[in-house]
Motif scaffolding. Structure first.
Motif, short mmCIF file in Angstrom:
data_model
loop_
_atom_site.label_atom_id
_atom_site.label_comp_id
_atom_site.label_asym_id
_atom_site.label_seq_id
_atom_site.Cartn_x
_atom_site.Cartn_y
_atom_site.Cartn_z
N LYS A 178 -1.71 9.05 0.39
CA LYS A 178 -1.94 7.95 1.35
C LYS A 178 -0.90 6.84 1.20
CE LYS A 178 -6.94 8.71 1.77
NZ LYS A 178 -6.72 9.94 2.56
N GLU A 179 0.37 7.24 1.04
CA GLU A 179 1.46 6.26 0.95
C GLU A 179 1.61 5.54 2.28
OE1 GLU A 179 3.53 5.61 -1.85
OE2 GLU A 179 1.99 6.80 -2.83
N LYS A 180 1.97 4.27 2.23
CA LYS A 180 2.19 3.49 3.45
C LYS A 180 3.64 3.60 3.92
CE LYS A 180 -1.80 1.02 3.67
NZ LYS A 180 -2.61 2.25 3.46
N GLU A 181 4.52 4.02 3.00
CA GLU A 181 5.93 4.21 3.36
C GLU A 181 6.52 5.36 2.56
OE1 GLU A 181 7.76 0.43 2.38
OE2 GLU A 181 7.88 0.98 0.26
N SER A 182 7.59 5.91 3.13
CA SER A 182 8.39 6.88 2.39
C SER A 182 9.85 6.59 2.72
CB SER A 182 8.00 8.32 2.73
OG SER A 182 8.65 9.20 1.83
N GLY A 183 10.74 7.51 2.43
CA GLY A 183 12.14 7.22 2.72
C GLY A 183 13.07 8.24 2.09
#
Ligand code: GRF
Length: 186
Positions: free
Chosen positions: A129-134
């Protein structure tokens, strides 16, 4: 002329994107695409793009100087790992100190290390449930995903995003930034 060698183990869409980016730049070229996987689609791409390619086996790669010799003979200035799944042998790292760069489809040090490649990464990001990746572009040493970080770019992960959605966002970031960072490193 600066010369780049690209290593890829699978589809090779980043490899193709990098080749295309440098096609109209007179002083930089992708001189060779290398793979450990004889069935990798990157070989079809290399053929259509008219870039020499080389398939090697694991033993030759890690236990002989064959690949290092090819890279030296071709006067390679920078080695780019774009979806390449094998750990690099010390003989290759020693022959090209600070001249090997990798792209990882997550924000290292999160979601890195052995087994963290391809969809495994994006599945883990969604499950967590990460809010961001990259993306992380980093220099390569003898461990997986461990060298000095050169560049990161982020994207938002919506609650409704599937791992495939995240993969698509990440690929966009990769296509936008990876060739430019390679150019800067040269
Ligand atoms: C990319 O997401 C890259 O970051 C990772 O593997 C994927 C390769 O995709 N290391 P492709 O083969 O370039 O399409």
């Amino acid at each position: 002329m600066k010369r780049v060698a690209v290593f890829a183990s699978g589809s090779g869409s980043n490899a193709e994107n990098i080749v295309r980016y440098f096609m109209d730049k007179p002083n930089i070229e992708v001189s060779i695409i290398l793979t450990n996987n004889p069935n990798a689609f990157v070989l079809d791409r290399a053929k259509s793009l008219n870039i020499p390619s080389l398939v090697f086996n694991r033993a030759d790669f890690s236990k002989t100087d064959k690949i290092v010799d090819v890279l030296i003979e071709k006067k390679i200035d920078l080695i780019v790992l774009a979806g390449f799944l094998l750990l690099l042998p010390p003989r290759l790292i020693d022959a090209f100190p600070n001249k090997i760069v990798n792209i990882h489809p997550a924000l290292l040090p999160k979601f890195g290390g052995k087994g963290m490649y391809g969809m495994n990464v994006h599945n883990a990001v969604v499950e967590n449930k990460e809010k961001e990746s990259g993306i992380t572009i980093h220099m390569v040493n003898e461990k997986f995903d461990d060298g000095k970080i050169v560049f990161q770019a982020k994207c938002v992960v919506e609650e409704s995003d599937t791992a495939e959605d995240v993969a698509e966002k990440i690929h966009k970031l990769e296509y936008e930034h990876f060739p430019k960072i390679v150019e800067q490193l040269l």
